[in-house]
Design a protein around this motif. Sequence first.
Motif, PDB file in Angstrom:
ATOM      1  N   ILE A  46       0.759  -7.765  -3.914  1.00 30.71           N
ATOM      2  CA  ILE A  46       0.991  -8.438  -2.628  1.00 30.71           C
ATOM      3  C   ILE A  46       2.175  -9.378  -2.768  1.00 30.71           C
ATOM      4  O   ILE A  46       2.230 -10.194  -3.699  1.00 30.71           O
ATOM      5  N   ILE A  47       3.097  -9.251  -1.826  1.00 29.07           N
ATOM      6  CA  ILE A  47       4.254 -10.143  -1.732  1.00 29.07           C
ATOM      7  C   ILE A  47       4.046 -11.030  -0.513  1.00 29.07           C
ATOM      8  O   ILE A  47       3.777 -10.532   0.588  1.00 29.07           O
ATOM      9  N   PHE A  99       5.011 -12.818  -5.785  1.00 30.26           N
ATOM     10  CA  PHE A  99       4.320 -11.557  -6.057  1.00 30.26           C
ATOM     11  C   PHE A  99       3.071 -11.819  -6.880  1.00 30.26           C
ATOM     12  O   PHE A  99       3.101 -12.592  -7.843  1.00 30.26           O
ATOM     13  N   ASN A 100       1.968 -11.153  -6.517  1.00 32.35           N
ATOM     14  CA  ASN A 100       0.726 -11.239  -7.286  1.00 32.35           C
ATOM     15  C   ASN A 100       0.022  -9.898  -7.297  1.00 32.35           C
ATOM     16  O   ASN A 100       0.107  -9.138  -6.329  1.00 32.35           O
ATOM     17  N   TRP A 101      -0.694  -9.643  -8.391  1.00 31.83           N
ATOM     18  CA  TRP A 101      -1.567  -8.487  -8.505  1.00 31.83           C
ATOM     19  C   TRP A 101      -2.992  -8.895  -8.173  1.00 31.83           C
ATOM     20  O   TRP A 101      -3.410 -10.019  -8.469  1.00 31.83           O
ATOM     21  N   TYR A 102      -3.750  -7.949  -7.614  1.00 28.17           N
ATOM     22  CA  TYR A 102      -5.163  -8.132  -7.306  1.00 28.17           C
ATOM     23  C   TYR A 102      -5.895  -6.843  -7.663  1.00 28.17           C
ATOM     24  O   TYR A 102      -5.305  -5.759  -7.637  1.00 28.17           O
ATOM     25  N   ILE A 103      -7.177  -6.965  -7.950  1.00 33.36           N
ATOM     26  CA  ILE A 103      -8.041  -5.795  -8.045  1.00 33.36           C
ATOM     27  C   ILE A 103      -8.991  -5.906  -6.865  1.00 33.36           C
ATOM     28  O   ILE A 103      -9.811  -6.826  -6.798  1.00 33.36           O
ATOM     29  N   ASP A 146      -5.764 -16.846   5.581  1.00 30.47           N
ATOM     30  CA  ASP A 146      -7.207 -16.759   5.377  1.00 30.47           C
ATOM     31  C   ASP A 146      -7.533 -15.610   4.423  1.00 30.47           C
ATOM     32  O   ASP A 146      -8.327 -15.758   3.494  1.00 30.47           O
ATOM     33  N   PHE A 147      -6.916 -14.462   4.640  1.00 29.40           N
ATOM     34  CA  PHE A 147      -7.133 -13.298   3.788  1.00 29.40           C
ATOM     35  C   PHE A 147      -6.759 -13.599   2.337  1.00 29.40           C
ATOM     36  O   PHE A 147      -7.539 -13.342   1.412  1.00 29.40           O
ATOM     37  N   LEU A 148      -5.574 -14.169   2.136  1.00 33.72           N
ATOM     38  CA  LEU A 148      -5.121 -14.462   0.776  1.00 33.72           C
ATOM     39  C   LEU A 148      -6.018 -15.493   0.087  1.00 33.72           C
ATOM     40  O   LEU A 148      -6.248 -15.410  -1.122  1.00 33.72           O
ATOM     41  N   GLU A 149      -6.520 -16.436   0.851  1.00 33.89           N
ATOM     42  CA  GLU A 149      -7.458 -17.418   0.288  1.00 33.89           C
ATOM     43  C   GLU A 149      -8.748 -16.727  -0.162  1.00 33.89           C
ATOM     44  O   GLU A 149      -9.281 -17.021  -1.233  1.00 33.89           O
ATOM     45  N   LYS A 150      -9.244 -15.804   0.657  1.00 34.55           N
ATOM     46  CA  LYS A 150     -10.507 -15.116   0.347  1.00 34.55           C
ATOM     47  C   LYS A 150     -10.391 -14.180  -0.850  1.00 34.55           C
ATOM     48  O   LYS A 150     -11.371 -13.952  -1.552  1.00 34.55           O
ATOM     49  N   ILE A 151      -9.199 -13.615  -1.085  1.00 38.74           N
ATOM     50  CA  ILE A 151      -9.058 -12.675  -2.199  1.00 38.74           C
ATOM     51  C   ILE A 151      -8.568 -13.345  -3.492  1.00 38.74           C
ATOM     52  O   ILE A 151      -8.404 -12.670  -4.505  1.00 38.74           O
ATOM     53  N   LYS A 152      -8.391 -14.655  -3.475  1.00 43.78           N
ATOM     54  CA  LYS A 152      -7.956 -15.366  -4.687  1.00 43.78           C
ATOM     55  C   LYS A 152      -8.790 -15.039  -5.925  1.00 43.78           C
ATOM     56  O   LYS A 152      -8.244 -14.887  -7.010  1.00 43.78           O
ATOM     57  N   LEU A 198       0.985  -1.560  -2.201  1.00 45.57           N
ATOM     58  CA  LEU A 198       1.870  -2.719  -2.195  1.00 45.57           C
ATOM     59  C   LEU A 198       1.937  -3.238  -0.763  1.00 45.57           C
ATOM     60  O   LEU A 198       2.377  -2.520   0.137  1.00 45.57           O
ATOM     61  N   ILE A 199       1.458  -4.450  -0.570  1.00 43.14           N
ATOM     62  CA  ILE A 199       1.491  -5.098   0.747  1.00 43.14           C
ATOM     63  C   ILE A 199       2.576  -6.163   0.695  1.00 43.14           C
ATOM     64  O   ILE A 199       2.529  -7.057  -0.153  1.00 43.14           O
ATOM     65  N   ASP A 200       3.542  -6.060   1.596  1.00 43.12           N
ATOM     66  CA  ASP A 200       4.632  -7.032   1.643  1.00 43.12           C
ATOM     67  C   ASP A 200       4.574  -7.753   2.987  1.00 43.12           C
ATOM     68  O   ASP A 200       4.997  -7.223   4.013  1.00 43.12           O
TER      69      ASP A 200
END
Length: 152
Positions: free
Chosen positions: A13-14, A19-23, A67-73, A103-105
């Motif tokens: 995700i950018i 840039f960060n990776w997530y599972i 909100d989404f990025l906070e929840k997937i931290k 890849l979500i930008d």
Amino acid sequence: MKPEYAEELIVGIINEGSFNWYILHNDICIMNLDINESAYRKKGYNFTIDEKYRFGIRVVNEKTKDDFLEKIKPYMISADELREMMSMESDPDELLSYNPSILIDFDKKTLLSYYPEYMSFEDFVPEGWTGKYQFFKDIIPERYRFWDNAKG
């Protein structure tokens, strides 16, 4: 958490140049549940998607991204951690799980999918976004390429 082929995906995700990776579970990666639900209905299914599994967010876009990025931290993982996990795998089938799938930008409003199975994540993007099925490993900045120099 460990990636699992076609279930628990490695997602880049950018956002704001970072840039960060997530599972993430594959269902979390459907950015627009309204379009996804509509596609099922067009095929004759009486189908309603419960967005609770995605933190109550029906459409992930520039308005809901914070909100989404906070929840997937909790699902964020570093390239070094992925490299280490990958180096411990000896089974070639397990190594397939380490191929980045999405890849979500948020900066460019694009989603690139290289998901190997039936789901077309690129078809379910928010209004004003571009979704493409495209190999994208070559556009990941080198320092995030966990598959380089991994043993296994």
